[in-house]
Structures are given as structure tokens and as C-alpha cells.
Scaffold this motif. Structure first.
Motif, PDB file in Angstrom:
ATOM      1  N   SER A  16      15.346  -4.804  31.761  1.00  0.00           N
ATOM      2  CA  SER A  16      13.991  -4.502  31.328  1.00  0.00           C
ATOM      3  C   SER A  16      13.497  -5.542  30.325  1.00  0.00           C
ATOM      4  CB  SER A  16      13.954  -3.105  30.712  1.00  0.00           C
ATOM      5  OG  SER A  16      12.665  -2.825  30.221  1.00  0.00           O
ATOM      6  N   PHE A  17      14.362  -5.935  29.409  1.00  0.00           N
ATOM      7  CA  PHE A  17      13.996  -6.942  28.412  1.00  0.00           C
ATOM      8  C   PHE A  17      13.705  -8.286  29.075  1.00  0.00           C
ATOM      9  CE2 PHE A  17      15.321 -10.436  25.614  1.00  0.00           C
ATOM     10  CZ  PHE A  17      14.416 -10.254  24.583  1.00  0.00           C
ATOM     11  N   ILE A  18      14.574  -8.697  29.998  1.00  0.00           N
ATOM     12  CA  ILE A  18      14.394  -9.979  30.684  1.00  0.00           C
ATOM     13  C   ILE A  18      13.117  -9.962  31.528  1.00  0.00           C
ATOM     14  CG2 ILE A  18      15.372 -11.481  32.469  1.00  0.00           C
ATOM     15  CD1 ILE A  18      18.147 -10.684  31.391  1.00  0.00           C
ATOM     16  N   THR A  19      12.848  -8.847  32.189  1.00  0.00           N
ATOM     17  CA  THR A  19      11.640  -8.727  33.007  1.00  0.00           C
ATOM     18  C   THR A  19      10.384  -8.802  32.140  1.00  0.00           C
ATOM     19  OG1 THR A  19      12.851  -7.329  34.550  1.00  0.00           O
ATOM     20  CG2 THR A  19      10.454  -7.286  34.705  1.00  0.00           C
ATOM     21  N   GLY A  20      10.408  -8.141  31.003  1.00  0.00           N
ATOM     22  CA  GLY A  20       9.266  -8.187  30.084  1.00  0.00           C
ATOM     23  C   GLY A  20       9.049  -9.581  29.532  1.00  0.00           C
ATOM     24  N   LEU A  21      10.128 -10.262  29.218  1.00  0.00           N
ATOM     25  CA  LEU A  21      10.035 -11.636  28.714  1.00  0.00           C
ATOM     26  C   LEU A  21       9.448 -12.551  29.778  1.00  0.00           C
ATOM     27  CD1 LEU A  21      10.752 -13.411  26.278  1.00  0.00           C
ATOM     28  CD2 LEU A  21      12.957 -13.821  27.342  1.00  0.00           C
ATOM     29  N   ALA A  22       9.901 -12.416  31.011  1.00  0.00           N
ATOM     30  CA  ALA A  22       9.382 -13.239  32.107  1.00  0.00           C
ATOM     31  C   ALA A  22       7.902 -12.948  32.350  1.00  0.00           C
ATOM     32  CB  ALA A  22      10.188 -12.987  33.375  1.00  0.00           C
ATOM     33  N   ALA A  23       7.502 -11.692  32.258  1.00  0.00           N
ATOM     34  CA  ALA A  23       6.094 -11.340  32.445  1.00  0.00           C
ATOM     35  C   ALA A  23       5.231 -11.932  31.336  1.00  0.00           C
ATOM     36  CB  ALA A  23       5.937  -9.827  32.474  1.00  0.00           C
ATOM     37  N   GLY A  24       5.736 -11.937  30.117  1.00  0.00           N
ATOM     38  CA  GLY A  24       5.003 -12.535  29.006  1.00  0.00           C
ATOM     39  C   GLY A  24       4.822 -14.021  29.180  1.00  0.00           C
ATOM     40  N   ILE A  25       5.868 -14.705  29.629  1.00  0.00           N
ATOM     41  CA  ILE A  25       5.785 -16.149  29.865  1.00  0.00           C
ATOM     42  C   ILE A  25       4.798 -16.440  30.995  1.00  0.00           C
ATOM     43  CG2 ILE A  25       7.089 -18.153  30.683  1.00  0.00           C
ATOM     44  CD1 ILE A  25       9.523 -16.973  29.172  1.00  0.00           C
ATOM     45  N   ALA A  26       4.854 -15.646  32.064  1.00  0.00           N
ATOM     46  CA  ALA A  26       3.939 -15.848  33.187  1.00  0.00           C
ATOM     47  C   ALA A  26       2.493 -15.635  32.750  1.00  0.00           C
ATOM     48  CB  ALA A  26       4.296 -14.896  34.327  1.00  0.00           C
ATOM     49  N   ALA A  27       2.245 -14.618  31.941  1.00  0.00           N
ATOM     50  CA  ALA A  27       0.884 -14.367  31.462  1.00  0.00           C
ATOM     51  C   ALA A  27       0.402 -15.512  30.581  1.00  0.00           C
ATOM     52  CB  ALA A  27       0.846 -13.045  30.686  1.00  0.00           C
ATOM     53  N   ALA A  28       1.271 -16.025  29.717  1.00  0.00           N
ATOM     54  CA  ALA A  28       0.886 -17.141  28.853  1.00  0.00           C
ATOM     55  C   ALA A  28       0.562 -18.381  29.678  1.00  0.00           C
ATOM     56  CB  ALA A  28       2.012 -17.438  27.863  1.00  0.00           C
ATOM     57  N   LEU A  29       1.331 -18.642  30.720  1.00  0.00           N
ATOM     58  CA  LEU A  29       1.064 -19.803  31.574  1.00  0.00           C
ATOM     59  C   LEU A  29      -0.245 -19.635  32.347  1.00  0.00           C
ATOM     60  CD1 LEU A  29       4.634 -20.553  32.976  1.00  0.00           C
ATOM     61  CD2 LEU A  29       3.340 -21.895  31.305  1.00  0.00           C
ATOM     62  N   LEU A  30      -0.527 -18.426  32.816  1.00  0.00           N
ATOM     63  CA  LEU A  30      -1.781 -18.187  33.535  1.00  0.00           C
ATOM     64  C   LEU A  30      -2.987 -18.348  32.618  1.00  0.00           C
ATOM     65  CD1 LEU A  30      -0.896 -15.130  35.792  1.00  0.00           C
ATOM     66  CD2 LEU A  30      -1.486 -17.438  36.535  1.00  0.00           C
ATOM     67  N   ILE A  31      -2.881 -17.842  31.392  1.00  0.00           N
ATOM     68  CA  ILE A  31      -3.985 -17.980  30.441  1.00  0.00           C
ATOM     69  C   ILE A  31      -4.192 -19.446  30.096  1.00  0.00           C
ATOM     70  CG2 ILE A  31      -4.674 -17.484  28.061  1.00  0.00           C
ATOM     71  CD1 ILE A  31      -3.292 -14.734  28.427  1.00  0.00           C
ATOM     72  N   ASP A  32      -3.102 -20.175  29.905  1.00  0.00           N
ATOM     73  CA  ASP A  32      -3.192 -21.593  29.565  1.00  0.00           C
ATOM     74  C   ASP A  32      -3.807 -22.384  30.719  1.00  0.00           C
ATOM     75  OD1 ASP A  32      -2.732 -23.829  27.846  1.00  0.00           O
ATOM     76  OD2 ASP A  32      -1.071 -24.398  29.160  1.00  0.00           O
ATOM     77  N   SER A  33      -3.438 -22.074  31.947  1.00  0.00           N
ATOM     78  CA  SER A  33      -3.980 -22.817  33.091  1.00  0.00           C
ATOM     79  C   SER A  33      -5.440 -22.454  33.328  1.00  0.00           C
ATOM     80  CB  SER A  33      -3.159 -22.541  34.347  1.00  0.00           C
ATOM     81  OG  SER A  33      -3.313 -21.214  34.757  1.00  0.00           O
ATOM     82  N   SER A  34      -5.859 -21.240  32.995  1.00  0.00           N
ATOM     83  CA  SER A  34      -7.256 -20.854  33.200  1.00  0.00           C
ATOM     84  C   SER A  34      -8.166 -21.549  32.197  1.00  0.00           C
ATOM     85  CB  SER A  34      -7.421 -19.340  33.101  1.00  0.00           C
ATOM     86  OG  SER A  34      -7.198 -18.896  31.783  1.00  0.00           O
ATOM     87  N   LYS A  35      -7.631 -21.948  31.043  1.00  0.00           N
ATOM     88  CA  LYS A  35      -8.433 -22.702  30.071  1.00  0.00           C
ATOM     89  C   LYS A  35      -8.741 -24.092  30.600  1.00  0.00           C
ATOM     90  CE  LYS A  35      -6.751 -20.380  25.931  1.00  0.00           C
ATOM     91  NZ  LYS A  35      -5.975 -20.515  24.706  1.00  0.00           N
TER      92      LYS A  35
END
Length: 50
Positions: A16-35
């Protein structure tokens, strides 16, 4: 696997911790690419216009 009092295994908690960490990284990358996206979109529009 060990279990704590609530019946959740340590493997489940770790997964659960690893999945949450991966989801956070993916969200940060998506937000960064949308900028950066509007600039890329403007360049594409210019190339299509020419």
C-alpha cells in the motif's frame, strides 16, 4: 507473514505504501508535464498554420 492486531499483514501495508508513493510520483509528473504543454501546443499550431 506477520500480522498486526487489525489483521492486516505487513506485506499489505508495504504494498500500500509503495503504491501510494508511485501514485504521488505519477501525479507530480503529470502536473509538471501539463505546465509545459501549452508551449508545445502553440508550437504545433504555428507549424500547422504555416
Amino acid at each position: 507473514m506477520e500480522q498486526n492486531q487489525s489483521g492486516i499483514g505487513t506485506g499489505t501495508l508495504l504494498l500500500s505504501f509503495i503504491t501510494g508513493l508511485a501514485a504521488g510520483i505519477a501525479a507530480a509528473l503529470l502536473i509538471d508535464s501539463s505546465k509545459d504543454e501549452p508551449f508545445a501546443g502553440e508550437e504545433q499550431d504555428d507549424q500547422l498554420f504555416i
